[in-house]
Structures are given as structure tokens and as C-alpha cells.
Design a protein around this motif. Structure first.
Motif, PDB file in Angstrom:
ATOM      1  N   HIS B 630       0.863  -1.187   0.000  1.00  0.00           N
ATOM      2  CA  HIS B 630       0.000   0.000   0.000  1.00  0.00           C
ATOM      3  C   HIS B 630       0.894   1.230   0.000  1.00  0.00           C
ATOM      4  O   HIS B 630       2.074   1.167   0.331  1.00  0.00           O
ATOM      5  CB  HIS B 630      -0.940  -0.001   1.206  1.00  0.00           C
ATOM      6  N   ARG B 631       0.289   2.301  -0.352  1.00  0.00           N
ATOM      7  CA  ARG B 631       1.047   3.554  -0.358  1.00  0.00           C
ATOM      8  C   ARG B 631       1.371   3.958   1.061  1.00  0.00           C
ATOM      9  O   ARG B 631       0.601   3.724   1.971  1.00  0.00           O
ATOM     10  CB  ARG B 631       0.199   4.661  -0.939  1.00  0.00           C
ATOM     11  N   THR B 632       2.480   4.605   1.210  1.00  0.00           N
ATOM     12  CA  THR B 632       2.794   5.108   2.539  1.00  0.00           C
ATOM     13  C   THR B 632       2.575   6.611   2.534  1.00  0.00           C
ATOM     14  O   THR B 632       2.592   7.247   1.496  1.00  0.00           O
ATOM     15  CB  THR B 632       4.256   4.834   2.884  1.00  0.00           C
ATOM     16  N   TRP B 633       2.372   7.165   3.705  1.00  0.00           N
ATOM     17  CA  TRP B 633       2.268   8.620   3.796  1.00  0.00           C
ATOM     18  C   TRP B 633       3.647   9.183   3.562  1.00  0.00           C
ATOM     19  O   TRP B 633       4.649   8.591   3.938  1.00  0.00           O
ATOM     20  CB  TRP B 633       1.758   9.037   5.180  1.00  0.00           C
ATOM     21  N   ARG B 634       3.670  10.320   2.978  1.00  0.00           N
ATOM     22  CA  ARG B 634       4.949  10.958   2.742  1.00  0.00           C
ATOM     23  C   ARG B 634       5.567  11.382   4.078  1.00  0.00           C
ATOM     24  O   ARG B 634       4.846  11.827   4.968  1.00  0.00           O
ATOM     25  CB  ARG B 634       4.729  12.192   1.886  1.00  0.00           C
ATOM     26  N   ASP B 635       6.878  11.274   4.174  1.00  0.00           N
ATOM     27  CA  ASP B 635       7.563  11.731   5.392  1.00  0.00           C
ATOM     28  C   ASP B 635       7.280  13.211   5.594  1.00  0.00           C
ATOM     29  O   ASP B 635       7.433  13.999   4.673  1.00  0.00           O
ATOM     30  CB  ASP B 635       9.084  11.569   5.242  1.00  0.00           C
ATOM     31  N   GLY B 636       6.898  13.545   6.791  1.00  0.00           N
ATOM     32  CA  GLY B 636       6.701  14.964   7.078  1.00  0.00           C
ATOM     33  C   GLY B 636       5.311  15.465   6.759  1.00  0.00           C
ATOM     34  O   GLY B 636       4.989  16.604   7.070  1.00  0.00           O
ATOM     35  N   ALA B 637       4.484  14.624   6.145  1.00  0.00           N
ATOM     36  CA  ALA B 637       3.132  15.086   5.790  1.00  0.00           C
ATOM     37  C   ALA B 637       2.302  15.359   7.043  1.00  0.00           C
ATOM     38  O   ALA B 637       1.617  16.378   7.123  1.00  0.00           O
ATOM     39  CB  ALA B 637       2.445  14.068   4.898  1.00  0.00           C
ATOM     40  N   ALA B 638       2.392  14.446   8.020  1.00  0.00           N
ATOM     41  CA  ALA B 638       1.578  14.615   9.225  1.00  0.00           C
ATOM     42  C   ALA B 638       1.996  15.832  10.063  1.00  0.00           C
ATOM     43  O   ALA B 638       1.147  16.638  10.437  1.00  0.00           O
ATOM     44  CB  ALA B 638       1.616  13.342  10.054  1.00  0.00           C
ATOM     45  N   PRO B 639       3.308  16.021  10.327  1.00  0.00           N
ATOM     46  CA  PRO B 639       3.699  17.228  11.057  1.00  0.00           C
ATOM     47  C   PRO B 639       3.295  18.514  10.328  1.00  0.00           C
ATOM     48  O   PRO B 639       2.870  19.476  10.949  1.00  0.00           O
ATOM     49  CB  PRO B 639       5.225  17.133  11.147  1.00  0.00           C
ATOM     50  N   PHE B 640       3.399  18.486   9.005  1.00  0.00           N
ATOM     51  CA  PHE B 640       3.030  19.684   8.269  1.00  0.00           C
ATOM     52  C   PHE B 640       1.532  19.948   8.386  1.00  0.00           C
ATOM     53  O   PHE B 640       1.093  21.081   8.527  1.00  0.00           O
ATOM     54  CB  PHE B 640       3.427  19.582   6.796  1.00  0.00           C
ATOM     55  N   MET B 641       0.763  18.859   8.353  1.00  0.00           N
ATOM     56  CA  MET B 641      -0.690  18.990   8.487  1.00  0.00           C
ATOM     57  C   MET B 641      -1.020  19.584   9.866  1.00  0.00           C
ATOM     58  O   MET B 641      -1.907  20.428   9.983  1.00  0.00           O
ATOM     59  CB  MET B 641      -1.332  17.615   8.330  1.00  0.00           C
ATOM     60  N   ASP B 642      -0.286  19.163  10.905  1.00  0.00           N
ATOM     61  CA  ASP B 642      -0.504  19.719  12.252  1.00  0.00           C
ATOM     62  C   ASP B 642      -0.220  21.213  12.263  1.00  0.00           C
ATOM     63  O   ASP B 642      -0.963  22.001  12.845  1.00  0.00           O
ATOM     64  CB  ASP B 642       0.413  19.024  13.278  1.00  0.00           C
ATOM     65  N   TRP B 643       0.864  21.590  11.608  1.00  0.00           N
ATOM     66  CA  TRP B 643       1.237  22.997  11.538  1.00  0.00           C
ATOM     67  C   TRP B 643       0.139  23.784  10.826  1.00  0.00           C
ATOM     68  O   TRP B 643      -0.272  24.855  11.268  1.00  0.00           O
ATOM     69  CB  TRP B 643       2.565  23.135  10.805  1.00  0.00           C
ATOM     70  N   ALA B 644      -0.339  23.216   9.698  1.00  0.00           N
ATOM     71  CA  ALA B 644      -1.374  23.887   8.911  1.00  0.00           C
ATOM     72  C   ALA B 644      -2.635  24.091   9.747  1.00  0.00           C
ATOM     73  O   ALA B 644      -3.252  25.149   9.713  1.00  0.00           O
ATOM     74  CB  ALA B 644      -1.686  23.077   7.652  1.00  0.00           C
ATOM     75  N   LYS B 645      -2.985  23.043  10.537  1.00  0.00           N
ATOM     76  CA  LYS B 645      -4.204  23.140  11.349  1.00  0.00           C
ATOM     77  C   LYS B 645      -4.079  24.254  12.387  1.00  0.00           C
ATOM     78  O   LYS B 645      -5.058  24.900  12.735  1.00  0.00           O
ATOM     79  CB  LYS B 645      -4.484  21.797  12.038  1.00  0.00           C
ATOM     80  N   SER B 646      -2.827  24.481  12.854  1.00  0.00           N
ATOM     81  CA  SER B 646      -2.640  25.547  13.838  1.00  0.00           C
ATOM     82  C   SER B 646      -2.739  26.924  13.192  1.00  0.00           C
ATOM     83  O   SER B 646      -2.890  27.931  13.871  1.00  0.00           O
ATOM     84  CB  SER B 646      -1.282  25.395  14.522  1.00  0.00           C
ATOM     85  N   LYS B 647      -2.635  26.975  11.865  1.00  0.00           N
ATOM     86  CA  LYS B 647      -2.633  28.262  11.171  1.00  0.00           C
ATOM     87  C   LYS B 647      -3.992  28.604  10.561  1.00  0.00           C
ATOM     88  O   LYS B 647      -4.277  29.758  10.274  1.00  0.00           O
ATOM     89  CB  LYS B 647      -1.595  28.235  10.028  1.00  0.00           C
ATOM     90  N   GLY B 648      -4.795  27.596  10.287  1.00  0.00           N
ATOM     91  CA  GLY B 648      -6.078  27.876   9.656  1.00  0.00           C
ATOM     92  C   GLY B 648      -6.822  26.613   9.317  1.00  0.00           C
ATOM     93  O   GLY B 648      -6.415  25.518   9.704  1.00  0.00           O
ATOM     94  N   GLU B 649      -7.915  26.777   8.592  1.00  0.00           N
ATOM     95  CA  GLU B 649      -8.720  25.616   8.211  1.00  0.00           C
ATOM     96  C   GLU B 649      -7.948  24.752   7.232  1.00  0.00           C
ATOM     97  O   GLU B 649      -7.194  25.250   6.411  1.00  0.00           O
ATOM     98  CB  GLU B 649     -10.015  26.083   7.561  1.00  0.00           C
ATOM     99  N   THR B 650      -8.165  23.441   7.338  1.00  0.00           N
ATOM    100  CA  THR B 650      -7.430  22.513   6.495  1.00  0.00           C
ATOM    101  C   THR B 650      -8.392  21.553   5.805  1.00  0.00           C
ATOM    102  O   THR B 650      -9.312  21.035   6.445  1.00  0.00           O
ATOM    103  CB  THR B 650      -6.423  21.730   7.347  1.00  0.00           C
ATOM    104  N   TYR B 651      -8.189  21.351   4.522  1.00  0.00           N
ATOM    105  CA  TYR B 651      -9.048  20.455   3.753  1.00  0.00           C
ATOM    106  C   TYR B 651      -8.207  19.478   2.949  1.00  0.00           C
ATOM    107  O   TYR B 651      -7.073  19.780   2.592  1.00  0.00           O
ATOM    108  CB  TYR B 651      -9.912  21.247   2.769  1.00  0.00           C
ATOM    109  N   ILE B 652      -8.804  18.310   2.657  1.00  0.00           N
ATOM    110  CA  ILE B 652      -8.158  17.369   1.743  1.00  0.00           C
ATOM    111  C   ILE B 652      -9.100  17.137   0.572  1.00  0.00           C
ATOM    112  O   ILE B 652     -10.290  16.875   0.765  1.00  0.00           O
ATOM    113  CB  ILE B 652      -7.834  16.028   2.433  1.00  0.00           C
ATOM    114  N   LEU B 653      -8.562  17.274  -0.642  1.00  0.00           N
ATOM    115  CA  LEU B 653      -9.350  16.980  -1.831  1.00  0.00           C
ATOM    116  C   LEU B 653      -8.703  15.784  -2.505  1.00  0.00           C
ATOM    117  O   LEU B 653      -7.493  15.749  -2.658  1.00  0.00           O
ATOM    118  CB  LEU B 653      -9.310  18.146  -2.818  1.00  0.00           C
TER     119      LEU B 653
END
Lengths: 55, 811
Positions: B630-653
């Protein structure tokens, strides 16, 4: 004291020559690629045909 | 090929079984490969062997002696076709000089990567008599070739480059833009003239500053004055030309940009100096004029020096081929893409790109949509089924009946959206825009007040003070703040593999409050897959069977299997009846064992494994086990998503279906209602637009062509790229995939730099205030202007460069 005018004109002519040299260098493409020549100079053997290419 | 008796191999006793299993490396690319006893140099694939043989024949094997050689294997080499280069019209578009004896062409060679590449390519004349000379531009990854068309045709030249491992990338939009590089030289000439005038007129002004007055020798002063005047003329009329044009354009649309006070300041400086010199009432401010234009132009140059080798404005045209083969009643015809019509039947070969939507006209094929969706799995297609533009043909030659033209296809019609019509190279920085409006009005108000005050008190000083205000308040330092601060941020981030398009994009980062992510290929990795084998244990001999079977297939799943089982060495076994069936799998008789690898449609799989496995292995009719990946999550994707959530609304398309909704939600701790699935490229664009209508400033992170619309519409569109040579859609920034973990820090840095620009504005305004203090009193002497104006510029430049460099240390 007016002899200084001769020096001033001489310096101006010299500066104009440098300006002309700068224009020529830009036009000649010397600033277009500042990386490849630094590698090219390290090759040992002579190339069979002259590779300089004028734009 | 050597034959090994199977008895010895079936029951291997220990790990270092026999001498046959040896380490061998490809003589071209250095990859481990199957040893071969008959010839000394071994090769991993036919492509590498061809290159080696060509070089060997022409005494060019010095190529391999270069120490830092990191060649790429040609195993995955695509089969490119250059038949269309025989077309005369196309040749005229691609060649930029043509005569009977010599023709010149420029090719993009994305695979250029080291010094040896340059050496080999510049030795092209030794490979073929028809090639006169070859010059490589390493940074832009280009080659300029002069050749004789009567000895080697353009097509043969392209094929030769392809054969030695440098497939030329031929794109129509690039061919048409071949003359564009001359444009930027104008700015360099203007800087040259301004710099020349600056230096010389400072020299001519020294006697005056040092106390030479009219009483000592009026003649010398007069001559120096006229010399200064003649230096000022080219500065105002040549170097400052662009500012006049921009100011005039701004005035016409009532956009009070910073160029208006610059132009007013420069003109006032020139007119007043000319008046003083001619009337012999003073020495003028020509040195200040030349100086501030020199700094302004230098700032412009600094901010325009971006990454030439990275294209930020590519659309589908730079990615689609120039021409394709049309099947007509008379036979085959090379036809350029824009002239393709609905109802045309076109011929496609392995590796070709489908130029427009259509229906499959041959029995079956497989299509790789990775450039469109980021998804690398092959999609099998049967006759009569729909194929979409942007897909890559995989398999035997076949044909497609088009039912759309190129520009009206599912993917390409995205470019008809108004988002793509907005001006491409808009480098205007909003911050400067806001400042300049207030600045311009305040300046003119002060100037007029000064004029009115002195007119009523002392008429002799009135005009003097009025012009002095216009001169000294010239926003040179203000105009330099953004180019040098943001320009340096751009450069520092570029060194960290985060490439931003221009200074306006750096500014856009600081306003972002909403984050939108694409899923496939962006937060999930497009290549790295976690694989796992489950089932009966496999003996080393059985593993060899599997490796031998999968080694010769280019299917991504075969590569995954090969990479999973490959442990450093393989022994070559006799293969017969090798067969690959699209959508099913691989089978062959190897060393008299029947081995099948593929889907459950092909192989008898026990019930419980059917659901768990992705690909199944069967040897001699016995089911062995399955490989799941299966595909793996990219390294650093989760920490970046956390950072983004602290800055504003976050969406996945995501363009995929929603079977990963829960998994995504858990992994990224994102509420499921912020995820949207089955989004078409147009849906994604519309989603960004809706957010923007609510006043949001949107950051979009994507990767493929399907995100192109959303990336373009977003306030800051960023593309993640695993390989800089890969296609990336138009965007504001490109990030190397391996640096995703640093993205949050880089963005924070860019946001912080806005404060540095504000502080630079502060310095500039302090200098302006000092100048105004003298100017309104009518006591601004040329020497004060000559000191104040360059110092303010230099302060701002040093501030911009040094503070951004200091903050970057923490990155």
C-alpha cells in the motif's frame, strides 16, 4: 590648473571603453552561462573541432 | 545465457551456495545485474549496452573515468519516437537557423546531471560526421547543436541523443519561445549605463564638494557641469525608460504605483540640474540621479534573477508531444496536435502520450495516468472503452479514435477556465502597492504645502524648496526594500530545494489562512510502497525464479515485486514462454518450472487471501502466497498537516473514492467533513474559488495535472515534485518531495520576512524625513543629496540581505 581637463577627458574616454567592453561581453553571451565553462576548463584532451559557438 | 542444473539449486544448503551467484555491476550505470561469462563488461539492460558500445567504438570511454559518475540505468528507458521530426513544417519551427550546410537546433535534455554528461555531449562531433559542434548549457540542461542536414537529419540527431541516454524533450511551446532570452539583456545594459554615469559624475562633482568655487576657476566648473549634463541624458532617457512607461500605464488606470514618485523625482532632478548648469547658478544633482537609478535597476535585476532552469508556467502544451501519427486511408501521416480533429484515428506506441480523449480502437491496452492523477498503477482498457488525454500508452502498438479535439478534452478543458486567463507574470507586490498610494499622496501634499508657504513668505526660495522636496522624497529606498528582502528570501529557500516563483509569491505566503491538500502523490507518496509477503516460505531458488520472471517486465507492480525480493544477487536462469497479460499478470517457464504471478483472476487463490493480497504467486501449479502493498504517507506530511491546522482551516481533496476516509482521518486527525473525494480537476478549482469568495486566502498543495486548475486559482499554489525534471503544473512554488518535513519552517520564515520588509520601510522613511527637513527649508545642497540618497539605498540593501540571512540560520 586647466591641465586637469585633459586628464578628465582621458579618464572619461577610458571609462567609455570599459562601458563598450561591458556591452560587448553581454552581447557575446558571456553572462548567459556561468557554470558550464568552469567544468569545461578541466578537461584534458583537445577537442577535435572548435566548439565555440557564436550566437 | 548459461544453464544451471536445477538439482543443485533446489535445495541450497547455505547462503554462499555457489560461485555462480556473483556480484556483477553494469558497465554503464553501475547497477547490480546478472553476471555474464561470455563477455567481460556486463550490462543491466540493452539500453546501457548500446550506449557503452557506441562510446567504445568511438574511443569515448573516458566518460566512465569521471569520479562523480552517477549514471541512471536505462532499464526504465522509454521508447521514444521521433518520426515527426521528418516533417518539414515542424523542422522549421524547431530549428533556429537553417541553411544547406549548417543548421542549428536547441534541445532540452533533462537527463544532463554531471560533468561527464557535458563532456560526452560536447564530443558529439566524434560520434557522427554530420555534427559540427555541440555546446551544453548545464544549468538550463540544454544543448545547442550545429549540424549538416545533408549528412544527418534532425530526426537522426534526436535518435542519436536518445540512444546515448539523453532523450531530447521536444515541446512546441518551448520551440516557439526560442527568442525570448534576449529580452532580459535590456535591463543589464540599462544598469551598465546608469553605473557608468554614476561613477563618472561623482568624480566630476568632487571638485565642487571639496570647495572649488566659481571664484577659483569658473571655466573648469562649467566644463564639469556640461559633462555631468551629458551623462544625465542617457540615464534619464535610456536607463529610466521602463519607469516612465510603467508610471504612465499606472496613471491611465488610476493605479498610483511607486513608479510615479520615482519618475517625478527623476524628472525634477534632471530639469533642475540642467537649469542650474546652463544658467550657471549651481552644479546640479546629476550624480544623485544616476546613483539612485543605478540602485533601483540593480534591485530590479536582483529580484528578477530567479530560477531559469525551473519552469513555473507550464501548461499541458509543454507536456504533450508536438505531433502524433494519424491513420488515414492512404497510410500514416504525421500531424501536429492542434490540427487533430474529432473522429481522427491515431496510432500510439508504447510510451506515447494520449493527446485527446477518445475510444480504444484496438483490442486492449493499459494506460498509466500517473501524470494526471499521481496514481502509478496501470489501468487496463478494452476495445470501445474511453481513454483520456494525458494518459501514457503502455503495451503494444494500437489505435484510438478521438471523440474530442485536444483543447476540449476532459483534462485540457481545464485550461479554458478564466483562472488561466489572468496575467501570467504579475510580479506586483501588494504591500508596495498599499504603501505607494499613501506615499504618493503625502509627498505631493508636502510639496504643494511647501510651495504655498514659501510663495507667501519668500518667493525666491519657493521653487527651490518645491523641487527639493520632490527630489529628496524620491522613494528609492522604499522601492528597494521588497526586491532585496524578499529576493534574498527567495534565494535562500531555493538553496533548500524550495523554489518560489517570484517576490510577489513570497508575499502571498504571509497572508494565507486556509490550507488545501491533494491526496494521491501529495500527502501519500507516489512511489514508495510498503510491501509484505505472506504465505509459504520461499527457498532462495524460488526467489530466483520470481526475480527472473519479474526482471524483464516494466510494469510498476513487477518492479515492486522485484525490489521486494531482490537481496543483492540473482542467478540467471533459462526463461521460455515469457508472457505478460495486461490486467492479469506474468507467466513463464523458467528452468522447467511453470511460474505465474498476477491477480486472483489468473491464479487459484484460497478465499481468505483474496481480500488481503494485491498480487499472488504460483509455482508449478501450487499456490505459494501473496504480496500486499500500500502507499505510505509521505515523510513529514503529518507534522506539516498539524502545523497547517494551527494556522487555519485545512481540507483534503482527492480524486479517488472514499475508502480511505477513516484512515486519513485517524492519521491526520482531521474531521471527515473536511475531506472531499471523487473530485474532478474542475471540482477542485471550483472548491478553491468558493473558499476565496468567503474571503479566504488559500494555500494549495498538489502534484499532478489534475490539480493544475486549483493550483492556479489558489493564492499560493505549491507543487510537490519527486524529481525536478518531472512535469509540474503551473504553480507559485515547487518543493522537492524529500524536503516536505522542512516546509513548515520554510513557510514560517517567509511569513516572518514580511516584518523585515516593514522595518526596511521604516528606515527608508526616516531617511526621507531627514531629507525633507532640509528640503522644506530650501537648504538642500547637492552634497547633502549626494550623501543622503545613496546611504539610504545602501542601508536598506544591507538590512534586507543581512537580516534574511541571519534568520535563515535557524532553518
Amino acid at each position: 590648473m586647466r591641465i586637469i581637463l585633459v586628464l578628465i577627458f582621458l579618464s572619461l574616454i577610458l571609462a567609455l571603453l570599459f562601458l563598450a567592453a561591458f556591452f560587448w561581453a553581454v552581447k557575446n553571451g558571456q553572462y548567459e552561462d556561468d557554470h558550464t565553462p568552469s567544468i569545461r576548463i578541466l578537461w584534458e584532451d583537445k577537442k577535435p573541432k572548435d566548439l565555440s559557438q557564436e550566437e | 545465457m548459461t544453464l544451471h542444473p536445477p538439482e543443485q539449486q533446489v535445495i541450497p544448503n547455505n547462503k554462499n551456495t555457489s560461485s555462480i551467484i556473483a556480484q556483477a555491476r553494469c558497465a554503464h550505470c553501475g547497477e547490480p545485474c546478472l553476471p555474464n561469462e561470455e563477455q567481460t563488461p556486463t550490462f543491466c539492460c540493452e539500453g546501457c549496452q548500446t550506449v557503452y558500445e557506441i562510446l567504445d567504438k568511438n574511443n569515448l570511454c573516458d566518460y566512465y573515468s569521471s569520479a562523480d559518475l552517477a549514471l541512471t540505468s536505462l532499464k526504465a528507458k522509454e521508447n521514444l519516437h521521433f518520426e515527426y521530426l521528418d516533417d518539414d513544417d515542424l523542422q522549421n519551427q524547431i530549428l533556429f537557423f537553417r541553411s544547406p550546410n549548417i543548421s542549428r537546433v536547441r534541445f532540452d535534455l533533462p537527463t544532463i546531471h554531471c560533468a561527464a554528461c557535458i563532456w560526452l555531449l560536447e564530443n558529439l562531433p566524434r560520434l557522427h560526421d554530420g555534427i559540427i559542434s555541440a555546446t551544453v548549457h548545464f544549468i538550463e540542461k540544454e544543448i545547442h547543436v550545429s549540424f549538416n542536414e545533408s549528412i544527418i537529419s534532425l530526426r537522426q540527431l534526436a535518435e542519436l541523443l536518445d540512444k546515448i541516454g539523453y532523450p531530447p524533450l521536444i515541446r512546441l511551446d518551448k520551440a516557439q519561445k526560442k527568442q525570448s532570452s534576449n529580452h532580459s539583456n535590456d535591463l543589464i545594459y540599462q544598469i551598465g549605463v546608469a553605473g557608468f554615469a554614476f561613477g563618472n559624475s561623482m568624480l566630476f562633482s568632487f571638485p565642487e564638494y571639496l570647495g572649488l568655487t566659481k571664484d577659483s576657476d569658473p571655466f573648469i566648473l562649467q566644463i564639469l557641469g556640461y559633462l555631468n549634463l551629458s551623462l544625465g541624458i542617457p540615464v534619464l532617457f535610456y536607463s529610466a525608460r521602463e519607469y516612465f512607461i510603467s508610471a504612465w500605464k499606472g496613471l491611465k488606470i488610476r493605479d498610483y504605483n511607486l513608479d510615479i514618485p520615482i519618475v517625478v523625482g527623476a524628472t525634477t532632478l534632471f530639469v533642475r540640474s540642467a537649469y542650474e548648469i546652463i544658467s550657471q547658478t549651481g552644479s546640479g544633482y546629476m550624480d544623485s540621479l544616476a546613483g539612485f537609478l543605478f540602485f533601483l535597476l540593480a534591485g530590479k535585476w536582483f529580484q528578477e534573477r530567479t530560477y531559469k532552469q525551473i519552469a513555473f508556467d507550464r501548461d499541458y502544451q509543454s507536456y504533450f508531444p508536438i505531433a502524433t501519427t494519424k491513420i488515414t486511408t492512404e497510410g500514416f501521416e504525421n500531424i501536429s496536435l492542434p490540427t487533430l480533429k474529432k473522429g481522427d484515428e491515431i496510432l500510439l506506441k508504447n510510451g506515447d502520450l494520449i493527446p485527446a480523449d477518445g475510444l480504444l480502437h484496438c483490442a486492449s491496452t493499459a494506460i498509466d495516468y500517473s501524470f494526471v492523477s499521481g496514481e502509478s498503477a496501470l489501468i487496463p482498457v478494452l476495445k470501445g472503452e474511453k481513454v483520456y488525454a494525458g494518459g501514457k500508452w503502455h503495451g503494444q502498438e494500437g489505435s484510438v479514435l478521438l471523440n474530442e479535439s485536444v483543447s476540449q478534452s476532459y483534462l485540457t478543458q481545464l485550461w479554458n477556465d478564466p483562472a488561466f486567463q489572468k496575467e501570467g507574470n504579475n510580479v506586483r507586490v501588494q504591500l508596495t502597492g498599499q504603501i505607494s498610494k499613501y506615499f504618493t499622496f503625502t509627498l505631493f501634499a508636502i510639496a504643494i504645502l511647501t510651495l504655498i508657504y514659501w510663495y507667501s513668505t519668500d518667493k525666491s526660495i519657493a521653487l527651490n524648496a518645491f523641487t527639493a522636496v520632490l527630489i529628496v522624497a524620491c522613494p528609492c529606498a522604499v522601492a528597494l526594500s521588497v526586491p532585496f528582502t524578499y529576493g534574498n528570501v527567495l534565494r535562500i529557500l531555493g538553496k533548500k530545494h524550495f523554489f518560489i516563483k517570484n517576490v510577489a509569491a513570497v508575499e502571498a505566503i504571509s497572508n494565507i489562512d486556509t490550507f488545501v491538500f491533494d491526496k494521491t502523490g501529495t500527502i501519500t507518496s507516489s512511489q514508495i510502497q510498503e510491501s509484505k509477503y505472506e504465505g509459504k516460505p520461499l527457498s532462495p531458488y524460488e526467489i530466483d525464479l520470481i526475480l527472473n520472471l519479474t526482471a524483464s517486465s516494466t510494469h510498476p507492480v513487477s518492479k515492486t515485486i522485484y525490489d521486494y525480493f531482490f537481496k543483492g544477487n540473482v542467478s540467471t536462469l533459462q526463461i521460455t514462454a515469457w508472457e505478460e497479460e495486461i490486467g492479469k499478470g506474468l507467466k513463464a517457464v523458467i528452468d522447467s518450472h511453470q511460474i505465474n504471478i498476477g491477480s486472483a483472476k489468473w491464479i487459484q487463490v484460497p478465499g481468505e487471501d483474496r481480500e488481503k493480497g494485491n498480487v499472488f504467486i504460483e509455482i508449478d501449479g501450487h499456490y505459494k502466497g501473496y504480496l500486499s502493498y500500500h502507499r505510505t504517507w509521505r515523510d513529514g506530511a503529518a507534522p506539516f498537516m498539524d502545523w497547517a491546522k494551527s494556522k487555519g482551516e485545512t481540507y483534503i481533496l482527492s480524486g479517488d473514492n472514499d475508502n480511505e476516509r477513516e484512515k486519513l482521518s485517524q492519521y491526520f486527525k482531521l474531521p471527515t467533513e473536511n475531506m472531499y473525494f471523487k473530485q474532478t480537476p474542475t471540482d477542485k478549482l471550483a472548491f478553491i474559488k468558493t473558499l476565496q469568495l468567503k474571503g479566504r486566502k488559500v494555500f494549495m498543495l498538489g502534484d499532478g495535472l489534475n490539480d493544475a486548475g486549483a493550483l492556479r486559482q489558489a493564492n499560493f499554489g505549491m507543487v510537490i515534485s519527486e524529481n525536478q525534471n518531472n512535469f509540474t503544473p503551473a504553480s507559485d512554488a515547487i518543493l522537492a518531495a524529500s524536503k516536505l518535513d522542512k516546509l513548515a519552517a520554510n513557510l514560517t520564515y517567509a511569513i516572518k520576512s514580511k516584518k523585515l520588509v516593514y522595518l526596511a520601510y521604516g528606515f527608508a522613511l526616516i531617511y526621507n524625513a531627514i531629507g525633507l527637513y532640509f528640503a522644506v527649508q530650501g537648504t538642500l545642497s547637492p552634497v547633502v543629496a549626494a550623501i543622503l540618497m545613496p546611504t539610504s539605498s545602501i542601508t536598506v540593501v544591507i538590512w534586507g540581505l543581512s537580516t534574511t540571512a541571519i534568520f535563515a540560520r535557524k532553518l
